[in-house]
Design a protein around this motif. Structure first.
Motif: not given
Length: 420
Positions: A153-178
């Motif tokens: 849910s947290l990753i989905g929130y960072l991918e969607g509603p607030v994606a324009h304000r999130v560090n996309q590289n950090l988001l991608l690597t965090t998602t991949q680690s999970i």
């Protein structure tokens, strides 16, 4: 048939509540009496939301000699209940420092930082939570399910509603680690959490688009009525402005005409006064000569008979001077009256024109404000800022998609206490 069952199962999984297990790291040993007392005070005695309980629970926590992880989690939940979000975040950060294997600390830290728009910190906390999750021995399946779903849910929130304000590289690597380390079952739960947020986000966007369209239609209809009213009002204001301008001009012309008449009268009187002054001066010069002649005669031999006696002419000229002086005084008096009347007329005219000018400015200001509103209406219907902000806040707020239940957390912590 099997495909249909799988679809039903997946549907139930996707719609499972993320807060089925709020308490992620129950105490491994029965809590001691001090721990029990602290938890009871924080979650029962001083639980109701008010300023007195907020202060009392803070004092209890600060004065407690022992602060095991469960007490710290209880206090973090208490802070949430008392609307002390930042304090709850600080407690969660301390839990991760003192009890790094406690899942509640990492989850609360991740969730609270995401809530406060500290997205990088939230992602780093999710990575730490995932690391603890994969290395925790004998962790119950239902707790793993809750953690993976909420991380999704947290990753989905960072991918969607607030994606324009999130560090996309950090988001991608965090998602991949999970996704690289999650067991298949829990990977589905993780993706279900992401999907649930995404679907709700899309649903809200569509709903808000519809609401915006409905609201814009209402605004357009209201603007159309307002435009007619404003145009009619501006026509009336323009007529009033024209009449006032004409009235100001009439007052000025009337006063100027009257002043001009008085000035002409004053000019004629001034000419007469000048003539009187000239006559007075001429007679004063003659009188001075006669005085000198009289003085010479008085210096002659006693008993000498005067051939010409100037005293008669002196008395006559003095009388004439007195008459002309009286005329001059009358002219001066009349001139003072005329000048006073001119000053009074000018003052009255100034007062009238000032009053009319102020009224004209008010009308002009109203008309210009109406023109401004008409210009905004001409630019197209706009939704009020308050409504737009409310829509924006709702669609970008974490609690719209994933909300921690303080009450459930509280009950699950209290369930860890021994029953009498």
């Amino acid at each position: 048939m099997r495909h249909f069952i799988n679809v039903i199962a997946l549907f139930l999984l996707w719609n499972a509540p993320a807060d089925a297990d709020q308490l992620l790291s129950p105490p491994t040993q029965p809590p001691g009496s001090d721990t029990i007392d602290s938890i009871q005070s924080l979650l029962t005695e001083h639980w109701a939301r008010n300023s007195q309980n907020a202060l009392a629970s803070q004092k209890i926590y600060e004065d407690s000699k022992s602060r095991p992880a469960i007490v710290r989690v209880a206090y973090a939940v208490n802070r949430l209940q008392q609307n002390k979000t930042n304090e709850a975040k600080l407690v969660a950060e301390k839990i991760t420092e003192v009890f790094p294997r406690n899942l509640d600390g990492w989850m609360l830290k991740a969730w609270l930082n995401a809530l406060e728009d500290n997205f990088d910190t939230a992602l780093v906390s999710i990575r730490s939570l995932n690391k603890q999750l994969t290395t925790a021995p004998n962790l119950p399946v239902e707790i793993k399910s809750s953690v993976y779903f909420r991380m999704g849910s947290l990753i989905g929130y960072l991918e969607g509603p607030v994606a324009h304000r999130v560090n996309q590289n950090l988001l991608l690597t965090t998602t991949q680690s999970i996704t690289n380390n999650a067991p298949r079952k829990h990977l589905k739960e993780f993706n279900a959490g992401r999907t649930q947020v995404f679907e709700k986000y899309i649903e809200l966007k569509d709903s808000q688009t519809q609401k915006k369209n409905v609201e814009l239609a209402k605004v357009a209809q209201r603007d159309q009525k307002t435009e007619k009213i404003l145009n009619l009002e501006n026509e009336s204001l323009s007529d009033s402005e024209k009449k006032l301008s004409e009235e100001i001009e009439r007052v000025r012309q009337d006063i100027n005409t009257r002043i001009s008449t008085l000035e002409n009268q004053g000019s004629e009187i001034e000419q007469e006064r000048i003539a009187a002054s000239f006559e007075i001066q001429k007679r004063q010069n003659r009188l001075q000569y006669l005085y000198e002649q009289l003085a010479i005669l008085n210096l002659g031999p006693v008993g000498r008979i005067w051939v010409y006696d100037p005293r008669f002419e002196i008395r006559n000229i003095e009388f004439q001077i007195s008459q002309r002086q009286s005329d001059w005084n009358g002219y001066s008096f009349r001139l003072r009256n005329i000048n006073g009347e001119i000053a009074r007329l000018q003052f009255t005219a100034q007062q009238q024109t000032n009053s009319l000018t102020r009224e004209l400015k008010k009308l002009n200001g109203s008309r210009r404000r109406n023109l401004g509103r008409l210009a905004r209406i001409a630019a197209g219907p706009q939704i009020a800022d308050g409504k737009k902000n409310a829509m924006r806040i709702r669609i970008t707020s974490l609690i719209t998609y994933d909300e921690i239940s303080e009450e459930l957390y509280r009950q699950q912590i209290l369930d860890q206490l021994p029953r009498n």
